[in-house]
Design a protein around this motif. Structure first.
Motif, PDB file in Angstrom:
ATOM      1  N   ILE A  30       9.106   4.890   2.065  1.00  0.00           N
ATOM      2  CA  ILE A  30       8.487   3.818   2.833  1.00  0.00           C
ATOM      3  C   ILE A  30       6.994   4.121   2.883  1.00  0.00           C
ATOM      4  CG2 ILE A  30       8.379   2.606   5.041  1.00  0.00           C
ATOM      5  CD1 ILE A  30      11.156   3.678   5.672  1.00  0.00           C
ATOM      6  N   ALA A  31       6.175   3.140   2.544  1.00  0.00           N
ATOM      7  CA  ALA A  31       4.714   3.327   2.586  1.00  0.00           C
ATOM      8  C   ALA A  31       4.284   4.562   1.805  1.00  0.00           C
ATOM      9  CB  ALA A  31       4.234   3.415   4.032  1.00  0.00           C
ATOM     10  N   GLY A  32       4.918   4.778   0.660  1.00  0.00           N
ATOM     11  CA  GLY A  32       4.479   5.828  -0.245  1.00  0.00           C
ATOM     12  C   GLY A  32       5.026   7.214   0.019  1.00  0.00           C
ATOM     13  N   THR A 383       1.732  -3.159  -5.942  1.00  0.00           N
ATOM     14  CA  THR A 383       1.012  -2.162  -5.146  1.00  0.00           C
ATOM     15  C   THR A 383       1.946  -1.092  -4.611  1.00  0.00           C
ATOM     16  OG1 THR A 383      -0.665  -3.779  -4.491  1.00  0.00           O
ATOM     17  CG2 THR A 383      -0.430  -1.823  -3.092  1.00  0.00           C
ATOM     18  N   GLN A 384       3.068  -1.521  -4.038  1.00  0.00           N
ATOM     19  CA  GLN A 384       4.010  -0.566  -3.456  1.00  0.00           C
ATOM     20  C   GLN A 384       4.605   0.349  -4.525  1.00  0.00           C
ATOM     21  OE1 GLN A 384       6.467  -3.512  -1.563  1.00  0.00           O
ATOM     22  NE2 GLN A 384       5.448  -3.285   0.411  1.00  0.00           N
ATOM     23  N   ASN A 398      -3.946   0.100  -2.379  1.00  0.00           N
ATOM     24  CA  ASN A 398      -3.571  -0.747  -1.259  1.00  0.00           C
ATOM     25  C   ASN A 398      -3.877  -2.197  -1.601  1.00  0.00           C
ATOM     26  OD1 ASN A 398      -2.840   1.274   1.004  1.00  0.00           O
ATOM     27  ND2 ASN A 398      -4.822   2.028   0.295  1.00  0.00           N
ATOM     28  N   VAL A 399      -3.401  -3.088  -0.757  1.00  0.00           N
ATOM     29  CA  VAL A 399      -3.630  -4.514  -0.996  1.00  0.00           C
ATOM     30  C   VAL A 399      -4.103  -5.171   0.297  1.00  0.00           C
ATOM     31  CG1 VAL A 399      -1.174  -5.050  -0.636  1.00  0.00           C
ATOM     32  CG2 VAL A 399      -2.618  -6.682  -1.847  1.00  0.00           C
ATOM     33  N   VAL A 444      -0.047  -2.914   2.884  1.00  0.00           N
ATOM     34  CA  VAL A 444      -0.577  -4.262   2.935  1.00  0.00           C
ATOM     35  C   VAL A 444      -1.430  -4.338   4.204  1.00  0.00           C
ATOM     36  CG1 VAL A 444      -0.061  -6.711   3.068  1.00  0.00           C
ATOM     37  CG2 VAL A 444       1.454  -5.205   1.785  1.00  0.00           C
ATOM     38  N   ILE A 445      -2.724  -4.535   4.057  1.00  0.00           N
ATOM     39  CA  ILE A 445      -3.638  -4.547   5.184  1.00  0.00           C
ATOM     40  C   ILE A 445      -3.935  -5.985   5.563  1.00  0.00           C
ATOM     41  CG2 ILE A 445      -5.836  -3.731   6.094  1.00  0.00           C
ATOM     42  CD1 ILE A 445      -3.882  -1.521   5.176  1.00  0.00           C
TER      43      ILE A 445
END
Length: 449
Positions: A30-32, A383-384, A398-399, A444-445
């Motif tokens: 999750i989240a890298g 991205t992920q 990141n995106v 994702v920002i």
């Protein structure tokens, strides 16, 4: 009394049968990062935890060992093979502690959102109580059912939902497990203390975000939680740190890209910006590769790459020209792939970052914008995936997901809109640069007014 050591026991020995994956859920990313990494880092960062004990699925011990070697955690003192049941694994972790007395926090690895506040409150409560549970109020009505008929509706005001960690004086929880050695009716460690009437169990307030990843849908929720939490971070970065860094911006001659260029240069960055209007069409891999090569020959480094190039055109899919549709896909999606693939070799050298752009429509396709919405969803998945692929290379990706922004592309598609109703591109530029400077990856920002 001499100060007791505080041990965290992370139970990561589940098979993940309810999750339904080929690998146990503690190794899902999750989240890298894997869930195990996220959870270990919580205790690693705690000011009150002295030692971390991990109880792992034996068949995946080698995976856990590689994770520990990669991260060089300072507090992990034991990596133990788990037992057949949660009760067995808990007992294995408890018995590895050599002191006669200590404070023990037993935590499910599948809860990667535990807060430092909860840990602090648990350790503080152990000064007075010998057994602690963490729980939040029950918000739903709980019903007792017998043969699909409601037999009882308990008073919700007295009900809470248990979480972890569960915390104990070592001597107490050892005694509970000794008494329950042949007892197969096990729910959790606090349940043993209550069952054998060994001590009062004090309740520390938990957190609604301290969720347990159990089913595949929980991964989506967990990923969103990391994304929501990440939105706080940009204020921690100083734009002055971008000074003397080399930034390449594709789509950098107008709109958001142009604002990023201007802000970066104001803060001392060395910026190279291009677009199709200046002769660099990102739908051509060769053109992207050549542009980056020319920049590198001039600077001998590339620290960051941004791709803000995109097109937004509307129309029903059945009524649109196939050449226009192909153009949408080539610019918005294949163009990002070209930029990513060509940039990565340079970013490996600098351990830098890549920034892509999506749209709020990525979460749900919009009528008349089917190709745009779907390509923007593809950017998020790209991205992920790349964030995971590039962890070992220390390249971050990141995106940015800005809400409706006042750009020429927006005006061309929708015309002029009420003043103040759109996000200023300068705000997106600031968030973009601070994202590049951050240590985040795979995020994702969301940028909002």
């Amino acid at each position: 009394m001499k100060d007791l050591k505080n041990y965290a026991i992370i139970l990561a020995s589940g098979s993940g049968s309810r999750y339904g994956s080929d690998i146990p859920k503690q190794f899902i990313k999750i989240a890298g990062k894997t869930i195990l990494e996220h959870t270990v880092e919580i205790f690693e960062k705690s000011n009150v935890i002295d030692d971390i004990i991990i109880v792992i699925t034996p068949e995946y011990r080698h995976v856990a060992e590689n994770i520990l070697l990669k991260n060089s955690y300072k507090k992990v003192s034991h990596l133990l093979n788990g037992g057949e049941t949660r009760k067995d694994s808990s007992f294995i972790g408890i018995n590895s502690i050599e002191e006669a007395e200590a404070n023990v926090l037993i935590h499910d690895c599948a809860r990667p959102f535990l807060t430092q506040t909860i840990i602090d409150n648990c350790v503080e409560a152990l000064e007075k109580y010998s057994a602690i549970d963490v729980a939040i109020p029950a918000t739903d009505t709980v019903i007792e059912v017998d043969n699909k008929i409601i037999s009882k509706i308990p008073n919700r005001s007295k009900l809470m939902r248990g979480q972890t960690p569960q915390c104990f004086k070592l001597s107490l929880i050892k005694k509970a497990h000794e008494l329950a050695k042949n007892d197969q009716n096990f729910t959790d460690d606090c349940g043993l203390v209550i069952k054998y009437n060994l001590a009062d169990v004090f309740v520390v307030n938990g957190d609604t975000e301290n969720i347990k990843v159990t089913y595949p849908s929980d991964i989506f929720m967990a990923d969103r939680l990391f994304q929501i939490r990440s939105n706080i971070f940009p204020n921690d970065e100083n734009l002055k740190d971008i000074k003397d860094n080399v930034i390449v911006i594709f789509g950098g001659t107008s709109g958001i890209g142009s604002c990023i260029k201007e802000l970066a240069e104001q803060n001392g960055a060395i910026v190279y910006a291009c677009s199709s209007s200046t002769g660099c069409d990102i739908t051509s891999y060769q053109a992207v590769e050549e542009y980056l090569k020319n920049v590198y020959e001039k600077t001998n480094r590339i620290d960051y790459v941004v791709n803000s190039a995109g097109i937004l055109r509307m129309g029903k899919l059945t009524e649109r020209n196939i050449e226009d549709i192909e153009k949408d896909v080539c610019v918005n999606y294949l163009g990002a792939i070209n930029v990513a693939k060509a940039s990565i070799p340079y970013l490996k050298n600098s351990q830098g970052g890549l920034l892509l752009f999506t749209s709020s429509s990525y979460t749900r396709g919009r009528a008349l914008y089917s190709t745009y919405s779907s390509t923007k969803a593809g950017i998020v998945n790209l991205t992920q995936a790349l964030a995971e692929e590039l962890i070992s290379e220390k390249v971050r990706i990141n995106v940015i997901n800005p809400e409706r922004t006042a750009t020429p592309m927006r005006f061309k598609a929708f015309g002029q809109e009420p003043e103040g109703s759109l996000l200023a591109p300068e705000k997106v530029a600031e968030a973009s640069l601070k994202t590049l400077l951050s240590k985040l990856t795979g995020q994702v920002i969301d940028v909002r007014k």
